[in-house]
Every structure is written in C-alpha cells, then in structure tokens.
Design an enzyme around this catalytic site. Structure first.
Site, PDB file in Angstrom:
ATOM      1  N   TYR A 101      16.329  57.297  88.959  1.00 37.17           N
ATOM      2  CA  TYR A 101      15.575  56.341  88.148  1.00 37.17           C
ATOM      3  C   TYR A 101      16.586  55.433  87.436  1.00 37.17           C
ATOM      4  O   TYR A 101      17.070  55.744  86.339  1.00 37.17           O
ATOM      5  CB  TYR A 101      14.727  57.063  87.098  1.00 37.17           C
ATOM      6  CG  TYR A 101      13.511  57.793  87.613  1.00 37.17           C
ATOM      7  CD1 TYR A 101      13.077  57.674  88.928  1.00 37.17           C
ATOM      8  CD2 TYR A 101      12.767  58.605  86.761  1.00 37.17           C
ATOM      9  CE1 TYR A 101      11.960  58.338  89.382  1.00 37.17           C
ATOM     10  CE2 TYR A 101      11.636  59.278  87.211  1.00 37.17           C
ATOM     11  CZ  TYR A 101      11.244  59.142  88.519  1.00 37.17           C
ATOM     12  OH  TYR A 101      10.130  59.812  88.955  1.00 37.17           O
TER      13      TYR A 101
ATOM     14  N   GLY B   7      -2.819  53.209  90.430  1.00 38.61           N
ATOM     15  CA  GLY B   7      -3.641  52.746  91.533  1.00 38.61           C
ATOM     16  C   GLY B   7      -2.767  52.304  92.688  1.00 38.61           C
ATOM     17  O   GLY B   7      -1.750  52.926  93.002  1.00 38.61           O
TER      18      GLY B   7
END
Length: 301
Positions: free
Chosen positions: A69, A221
């Site tokens: 990350y 989503g």
C-alpha cells in the site's frame, strides 16, 4: 452525532485469534492518496497521520495494512509507524503478503513461497515491530495455496506471526489452509451489489466455524480501489433518507448485518469520512430495509 459519542465497538466485538476487536476497523489503503496505489494524487502526510490517530481515539483497535500500500510519496506502513508507535497494547495490526509491487508502482508476479519471509520482514521493518499480529496470504490466482500457506505457518512457529488468515479465496482453499494451521480470518471482496456465489458460500462457512469474515471494498461497489461508489440502488437511497445517513453508511450497516462474524475495514484519508464510517456501526437497519437491500444485492452480479 458527535465524535465523543461514536465508538468502533458500537456494532459489537469479535475475537480475531486471541484478541477481541470492535467489528468496525480501519483499512490503510486509502491513506496514501485520493485513490489507492498509483491511481490518484498522493495524500497530505499530516492529514493521514491525523486520520490514524483519530481512528484510535474513536475506539478502532483493528487496522488492516500491507507493505504494497504505497503511492509515489506515501507508504501506509510508514504512516502507521509515525502516527501510532509505540502502538497501543490493544491494537491489532493485520498485514497481507503475496502480491509483488515494485517501487515504480507496477505489479509483478506473485511471490514464491520462499519469498514470503521477506514480505513479512518488510512489513515488520516498516511498522517497527518484532512480530505481526495477523498475516493474510493473498491468493494470486494459484490453484493451491498449500505451499504458500505452509511457508507462513513456519513463520508462525518461529514467532514472527501470531495468527494467520487467507484472502481472495474459495471455500476449498479454507479447508486446504486449515489442514496446515489455524485460520482466524478470511478476506474477500464483498459488498452490497457485488455478488460472487463462491464468496457467499464462504461467508456462510466462516460464520458456521466462528472465523472472522473481513470484506474489502465493502462500500466501493464497482469503483474498487478508486473509492466509494456513487451508484446507489433506490433501496440504499431510501434507507439513507430514513436514517439521515449517507449511502456509504447504509452499505456498511448492511455489511455488518450479514453476521456477527463480519468485520468492516473501511478506509479513508478524510477525517469526516472516518467519523461517518465508524458511526455506521451503531446504525440498525429495519427488517424491511434489510429485505429490500438483500433483494437489490440478489439482483447484482
């Protein structure tokens, strides 16, 4: 609702290995920029550090991170180290290993089993720790995870890792891993409107066995690493109006309603969004709202 009244334990707690944590945790993926990895602009360092400290102030005691990350200027692990070390005794930090990401930001091939020790040690170095509380093996498409998981089990025996989990897997991989060492958590992509029959089965199986199910991209989503989606079903919008909440909060509340073993790790680099995410743990959807949201979820995918 003021931040003094908000707690990451409002949704209840779950035991990850030998540590009890609030069901609302925090994911560090979005700390490094306005989109994950190299997809956006690097974040403001001071703001990201403030978000981490505020998360702990709100009762977050489960933080999910990874050495891969990072953006062009920021490393999630370095931010964690700077913000929170020396770490609170009750803070569980989970890391993922397996994917290879070069300094340029480009992705490489999956790590070989013998390379995983280096991945664990890199997380330890960046975090400034002598062990990792929980390490997830992120499956990178391989049919069997036995060799990779076995390598992590050896690191657990050596004391570098306390607990093990698996990520991006199917039910058969859970059984494969459990034949080698205990599995305390499973991480798969899962959220309202993002369906995978295999993951639905895994969610149920984890509940039956008392294993934490820790979905990622729960509010994203189809946006995935780019952040929370702006495309919401009418059932989400109706519930948001009824509870005077944001659609993202409804999505998180629905995720948590899938079982007491489900833990949320929403990530953000925005202090206000952090407060909203943690506050979603106290939101209780009605039976009718859950039915309508479940119907919307069933139509997806």
């Amino acid at each position: 609702m003021t931040s003094e009244r908000i707690s990451a334990h409002a949704a209840g707690t779950w035991k990850l290995g030998d540590t009890t944590v609030g069901r609302v945790g925090f994911g560090t993926m979005r700390l490094t920029g306005d989109a994950a990895f190299h997809l956006g602009r690097p974040s403001d360092r001071d703001r990201s550090i403030a978000v981490l400290r505020k998360a702990v102030d709100l009762g977050v005691d489960h933080i999910d991170t990874a050495a891969f990350y990072f953006s062009s200027l920021r490393s999630a692990n370095e931010l964690l180290n700077s913000a929170l070390a020396p770490y609170p005794d009750d803070l569980l930090i989970a890391a993922k290993v397996g994917p290879v990401r070069h300094r340029s930001g480009e992705w490489g091939t999956s790590a070989r089993p013998e390379e995983l020790r280096g991945h664990v040690e890199e997380n330890l170095r960046q975090l400034g720790r002598d062990h990792l509380d929980l390490v997830y093996l992120r499956r990178m498409g391989q049919d069997s995870i036995a060799e990779h998981f076995g390598a992590l089990a050896e690191l657990r025996q050596a004391g570098l890792v306390r607990h093990l989990g698996i990520s991006a897997v199917e039910s058969r991989h859970l059984a494969e891993a459990q034949a080698i060492a205990p599995v305390v958590g499973v991480q798969n992509r899962y959220g309202l409107g993002h369906r995978s029959p295999g993951t639905e089965d895994l969610l149920r199986l984890c509940g039956e066995q008392g294993i934490a199910f820790v979905p990622f991209y729960a509010i994203a989503g189809d946006s995935g690493p780019r952040g929370a989606t702006a495309a919401h079903d009418t059932a989400v919008l109706a519930a948001a109006r009824a509870h005077e909440a944001s659609p993202a909060q409804i999505r998180l509340a629905w995720t948590l309603a899938q079982g007491p073993h489900v833990l949320a790790i929403p990530g953000t680099g925005d202090p206000e969004h952090l407060t909203e995410n943690v506050a979603a743990g106290s939101l209780r959807l009605t039976a009718g709202e859950l039915d309508r949201l479940n119907e919307a979820h069933g139509r997806a995918g």
